[in-house]
Scaffold this motif. Sequence first.
Motif, mmCIF file in Angstrom:
data_model
loop_
_atom_site.group_PDB
_atom_site.id
_atom_site.type_symbol
_atom_site.label_atom_id
_atom_site.label_comp_id
_atom_site.label_asym_id
_atom_site.label_seq_id
_atom_site.Cartn_x
_atom_site.Cartn_y
_atom_site.Cartn_z
ATOM 1 N N GLU A 79 7.616 9.922 -1.869
ATOM 2 C CA GLU A 79 6.605 9.139 -1.155
ATOM 3 C C GLU A 79 5.306 9.908 -0.946
ATOM 4 O O GLU A 79 4.245 9.306 -0.759
ATOM 5 C CB GLU A 79 7.169 8.684 0.195
ATOM 6 C CG GLU A 79 8.287 7.653 0.063
ATOM 7 C CD GLU A 79 8.690 7.074 1.406
ATOM 8 O OE1 GLU A 79 8.079 7.480 2.427
ATOM 9 O OE2 GLU A 79 9.601 6.227 1.432
ATOM 10 N N ASN A 107 -2.618 5.291 -1.261
ATOM 11 C CA ASN A 107 -2.846 4.170 -0.359
ATOM 12 C C ASN A 107 -4.111 3.435 -0.806
ATOM 13 O O ASN A 107 -4.704 3.762 -1.840
ATOM 14 C CB ASN A 107 -2.952 4.655 1.089
ATOM 15 C CG ASN A 107 -3.993 5.754 1.252
ATOM 16 O OD1 ASN A 107 -5.064 5.706 0.640
ATOM 17 N ND2 ASN A 107 -3.684 6.761 2.073
ATOM 18 N N GLU A 108 -4.539 2.474 -0.006
ATOM 19 C CA GLU A 108 -5.707 1.681 -0.396
ATOM 20 C C GLU A 108 -6.970 2.540 -0.492
ATOM 21 O O GLU A 108 -7.825 2.304 -1.355
ATOM 22 C CB GLU A 108 -5.913 0.536 0.598
ATOM 23 C CG GLU A 108 -4.856 -0.552 0.490
ATOM 24 C CD GLU A 108 -5.190 -1.755 1.350
ATOM 25 O OE1 GLU A 108 -6.260 -1.740 2.000
ATOM 26 O OE2 GLU A 108 -4.403 -2.708 1.362
ATOM 27 N N ASP A 164 -7.032 5.700 -1.367
ATOM 28 C CA ASP A 164 -6.896 6.433 -2.638
ATOM 29 C C ASP A 164 -7.288 5.544 -3.814
ATOM 30 O O ASP A 164 -7.948 5.992 -4.764
ATOM 31 C CB ASP A 164 -5.455 6.918 -2.822
ATOM 32 C CG ASP A 164 -5.080 8.025 -1.856
ATOM 33 O OD1 ASP A 164 -5.894 8.937 -1.660
ATOM 34 O OD2 ASP A 164 -3.971 7.957 -1.293
ATOM 35 N N LYS A 166 -3.328 8.107 -6.990
ATOM 36 C CA LYS A 166 -4.087 9.155 -6.312
ATOM 37 C C LYS A 166 -4.990 9.850 -7.327
ATOM 38 O O LYS A 166 -4.688 9.875 -8.528
ATOM 39 C CB LYS A 166 -3.149 10.192 -5.690
ATOM 40 C CG LYS A 166 -2.541 9.794 -4.362
ATOM 41 C CD LYS A 166 -1.769 10.973 -3.766
ATOM 42 C CE LYS A 166 -1.353 10.694 -2.330
ATOM 43 N NZ LYS A 166 -0.651 11.855 -1.725
#
Length: 362
Positions: free
Chosen positions: A297, A302-303, A305, A353
């Motif tokens: 994880e 995430n958004e 990134d 990422k």
Amino acid sequence: MAAPRRSTTQPSSRHANAPKPPPAAAPKPPPAASGPPGPSAPPQAPPPPSREAVKVWQGIFNGGPYTALKMVQYIVQASGNSTAKFVAEPVNTTKGVTNRVIATRNIRDMAPVWAYNTGRCTSFAIKAAYELGRYADRDGKPIYNFAIYDLEGHRIARCLQTATVIDSSSTISGGAFVLPEGHWQSFEETAARWKFKSSESSFERDGNVSGKVARSSGALSHEEAMIMCLNGVESSIKYSIPTLFRSVPLNGTAQYHGLITWIPHKRCIDLVPDMKYKKRKFVIQWAKPDHKGRVDENNLGNENDLAICVTTMEDFVKVHGGPYGEAQWAADGINVFSGEMFAAAVELWGFPKLNNFLNAPA
């Protein structure tokens, strides 16, 4: 006044019968200089290419990037699969499609992968052959008659009438050049030198230890050349789908700029600003599962990134795409296809990422 009388004096018999002197002997050449013989005269340089050949070469080079994206899209469409299916299973969705489906098509049916603005070396050669084929002399006869040749996976075109060569990887000023019979020529994309043999319309390759010709490459039809190219794209589709930006500055010598490479099996996109330092790059990376299918994880983005990755890719084209970067990225809709792949990757693997390796050792 009386007219002058013609002289009646005759040459004496003694002078008339005198033998003629022998012709003067030719002067003897100077003695040869002592010492070892000097080097033989260098071979005469080939003539320069025509202005229209240079114009066509540079127009194609500036008009679009070196890229496999359009060809990948063409193969995926021929397979009947969606872009999302391709991203999920790049090899299974495309394996054998070129020989099974595309090989039956003629060169005009394959126009999307050569007739417009993007492509690889084969596209470049075929497009130039068609464009130069429109030129005629004052009698309306074609000036150019190109044949396509495969030089160990690198395709070029050579005119049988003018000896003009179209090689997309040329580093010669102007791009196009003339290669007469008997001249050895090195090509950037191959490790050997090649010499054209007019009697057989083929290229001979050197590099054999014995000194004998190691390989001969005869002319290909446009269809044969394009199928070879697409098979090459298909075989490497898992490992590399590159887009290399390029331009020709005022000095006429080709320049290369940034490189964007989709690498499906690594779930990433490499962004290399300078081809001389390929390890120094940005990498847009999606999390990869381990051998048991588990995903760490900590590697999931995430958004925020995602936004960074999208912005970085857009900025990369503007900054490292050269003077025509944005136009080349939009050429033939390759940016749209790349965007479809990106969206499918997010749907499949989550948010990516951005990794920065710009300071990596050269």
